[in-house]
Design a protein around this motif. Structure first.
Motif, short mmCIF file in Angstrom:
data_model
loop_
_atom_site.label_atom_id
_atom_site.label_comp_id
_atom_site.label_asym_id
_atom_site.label_seq_id
_atom_site.Cartn_x
_atom_site.Cartn_y
_atom_site.Cartn_z
N GLU A 20 2.61 -1.75 19.62
CA GLU A 20 1.43 -1.90 18.83
C GLU A 20 1.44 -1.30 17.26
OE1 GLU A 20 1.80 -0.15 21.84
OE2 GLU A 20 0.86 -1.46 23.11
N GLU A 21 0.65 -1.92 16.37
CA GLU A 21 1.06 -1.59 15.08
C GLU A 21 0.20 -0.37 14.73
OE1 GLU A 21 1.44 -4.50 11.77
OE2 GLU A 21 0.63 -5.76 13.29
N SER A 22 0.67 0.38 13.70
CA SER A 22 0.13 1.70 13.45
C SER A 22 0.45 1.69 11.84
CB SER A 22 0.92 2.97 13.79
OG SER A 22 0.68 3.95 13.34
N LEU A 23 -0.65 2.41 11.22
CA LEU A 23 -0.75 2.32 9.86
C LEU A 23 -0.12 3.77 9.47
CD1 LEU A 23 -4.35 1.32 8.99
CD2 LEU A 23 -2.26 0.04 8.60
N ASP A 24 0.45 4.66 10.36
CA ASP A 24 1.07 5.85 9.56
C ASP A 24 2.08 5.68 8.87
OD1 ASP A 24 -0.75 7.06 11.55
OD2 ASP A 24 0.48 7.10 13.17
N HIS A 25 2.92 4.62 8.94
CA HIS A 25 4.16 4.48 8.10
C HIS A 25 4.20 3.13 7.35
CE1 HIS A 25 5.87 8.26 9.55
NE2 HIS A 25 5.79 7.70 10.90
N ASN A 26 2.84 2.71 7.00
CA ASN A 26 2.87 1.56 6.36
C ASN A 26 3.87 1.26 4.94
OD1 ASN A 26 1.48 -0.24 7.85
ND2 ASN A 26 0.49 -1.14 5.83
N GLY A 27 3.82 2.26 4.30
CA GLY A 27 4.54 2.25 3.02
C GLY A 27 6.16 2.05 3.35
N SER A 28 6.56 2.79 4.01
CA SER A 28 8.06 2.66 4.52
C SER A 28 8.26 1.31 5.32
CB SER A 28 8.53 3.82 5.30
OG SER A 28 7.96 4.03 6.57
N ARG A 29 7.48 0.78 6.26
CA ARG A 29 7.50 -0.32 6.85
C ARG A 29 7.68 -1.59 5.97
NH1 ARG A 29 3.73 -1.58 10.73
NH2 ARG A 29 5.03 -2.70 11.70
N LEU A 30 6.91 -1.47 4.78
CA LEU A 30 6.84 -2.71 3.87
C LEU A 30 8.35 -2.69 3.17
CD1 LEU A 30 3.67 -2.07 2.25
CD2 LEU A 30 4.43 -4.18 3.31
N ALA A 162 13.25 9.56 2.34
CA ALA A 162 12.67 8.88 1.31
C ALA A 162 11.69 7.86 1.77
CB ALA A 162 14.12 7.87 0.84
N LEU A 163 12.10 7.51 3.18
CA LEU A 163 11.09 6.58 3.86
C LEU A 163 9.75 7.30 4.02
CD1 LEU A 163 13.13 5.15 6.67
CD2 LEU A 163 12.37 3.93 4.70
N ASP A 164 9.76 8.57 4.10
CA ASP A 164 8.42 9.25 4.32
C ASP A 164 7.85 9.56 2.96
OD1 ASP A 164 8.81 10.00 6.98
OD2 ASP A 164 9.71 12.13 6.44
N LEU A 165 8.83 9.55 1.72
CA LEU A 165 7.96 9.53 0.32
C LEU A 165 7.36 8.00 0.16
CD1 LEU A 165 7.82 10.84 -2.65
CD2 LEU A 165 9.92 10.00 -3.18
N PHE A 166 7.84 7.04 0.39
CA PHE A 166 7.43 5.74 0.45
C PHE A 166 5.91 5.77 1.07
CE2 PHE A 166 11.94 4.06 0.06
CZ PHE A 166 11.52 3.53 -1.22
N ASP A 167 5.81 6.43 2.28
CA ASP A 167 4.54 6.31 2.86
C ASP A 167 3.55 7.25 2.44
OD1 ASP A 167 5.68 5.14 5.09
OD2 ASP A 167 6.46 6.88 6.19
N ARG A 168 4.13 8.24 1.65
CA ARG A 168 3.04 9.24 1.01
C ARG A 168 2.37 8.39 -0.26
NH1 ARG A 168 6.59 13.02 2.42
NH2 ARG A 168 7.70 13.21 0.37
N ARG A 169 3.30 7.71 -1.08
CA ARG A 169 3.01 6.98 -2.31
C ARG A 169 2.10 5.91 -1.86
NH1 ARG A 169 8.79 6.80 -5.14
NH2 ARG A 169 8.68 8.72 -6.00
N TRP A 170 2.21 5.20 -0.63
CA TRP A 170 1.43 4.05 -0.16
C TRP A 170 0.17 4.66 0.28
CZ3 TRP A 170 -1.00 3.36 4.62
CH2 TRP A 170 -1.64 2.19 4.64
N GLU A 171 0.08 5.80 0.94
CA GLU A 171 -1.22 6.42 1.36
C GLU A 171 -2.08 6.81 0.14
OE1 GLU A 171 -4.26 7.03 3.60
OE2 GLU A 171 -2.39 6.36 4.46
N GLU A 172 -1.32 7.18 -0.90
CA GLU A 172 -1.92 7.76 -2.14
C GLU A 172 -2.80 6.57 -2.85
OE1 GLU A 172 1.09 9.62 -4.31
OE2 GLU A 172 0.99 11.20 -2.96
#
Length: 190
Positions: A20-30, A162-172
């Motif tokens: 099931e999809e989650s938005l928690d890590h959308n930046g890194s998933r992209l 690095a993936l966590d950083l992509f997530d933070r930037r996406w959330e910002e």
């Protein structure tokens, strides 16, 4: 066919995934999906099967004798039943399983399915619609053509930090967009 270590490791990782999809890590998933598209495009070029790209049985294209039969794949998919699998996930998992049976591949190519497996591990499935690959609830990557993806720069840093950083930037970026929309709605209401 007996399973090897890489197959067993893949199955163990898949057993931990909730599809099931989650938005928690959308930046890194992209980022990970873009990397999958790049790697699979390189494989499609090397194997001369560009028309099958982006989601295709790379093992069968590389070696028609590679892969598992339907019984093993059905067994693995049966273990994942009830976790939100979509039809595309079932096909991709079969391709991933088959890939673990390849004994050799063209030099310079990376495992194409590792980033895609990480997409699943970081928040579930994905979709396809109108020429886009959708991640989360509306973020999309234009599919376009394999040559475009193959020409992109080499793989990004895929470490957890690095993936966590992509997530933070996406959330910002998402929060900033929400602020702008809220401010525009407030101005139009005044």
């Amino acid at each position: 066919m007996t399973t090897g270590v890489s197959t067993e490791q893949l199955v163990a990782r898949l057993r931990r995934v909730r599809f099931e999809e989650s938005l928690d890590h959308n930046g890194s998933r992209l980022v990970l999906m873009r990397e999958y598209l790049r790697r699979s495009a390189l494989w499609a070029q090397a194997l001369d099967c560009l028309t099958a790209w982006p989601f295709f049985d790379i093992a069968a294209a590389a070696d028609p004798s590679a892969g598992f039969g339907d019984a093993f794949t059905s067994f693995v998919l049966g273990e994942l039943d009830g976790r939100g699998l979509r039809p595309i996930d079932e096909r991709v998992i079969a391709y991933m399983l088959n890939f673990t049976t390849l004994r050799a591949w063209p030099p310079g190519l990376s495992d194409p399915f590792e980033p895609l497996l990480m997409v699943y591990e970081r928040g579930g499935s994905f979709g396809r619609e109108a020429g886009c690959i959708l991640i989360g609830h509306g973020d999309g990557i234009p599919q376009r053509h394999p040559e475009m993806h193959a020409a992109r720069e080499s793989e990004p840093d895929l470490s957890p930090a690095a993936l966590d950083l992509f997530d933070r930037r996406w959330e910002e970026r998402r929060e900033e967009a929400a602020r702008r929309v809220g401010a525009a709605q407030q101005r139009s209401a005044d």
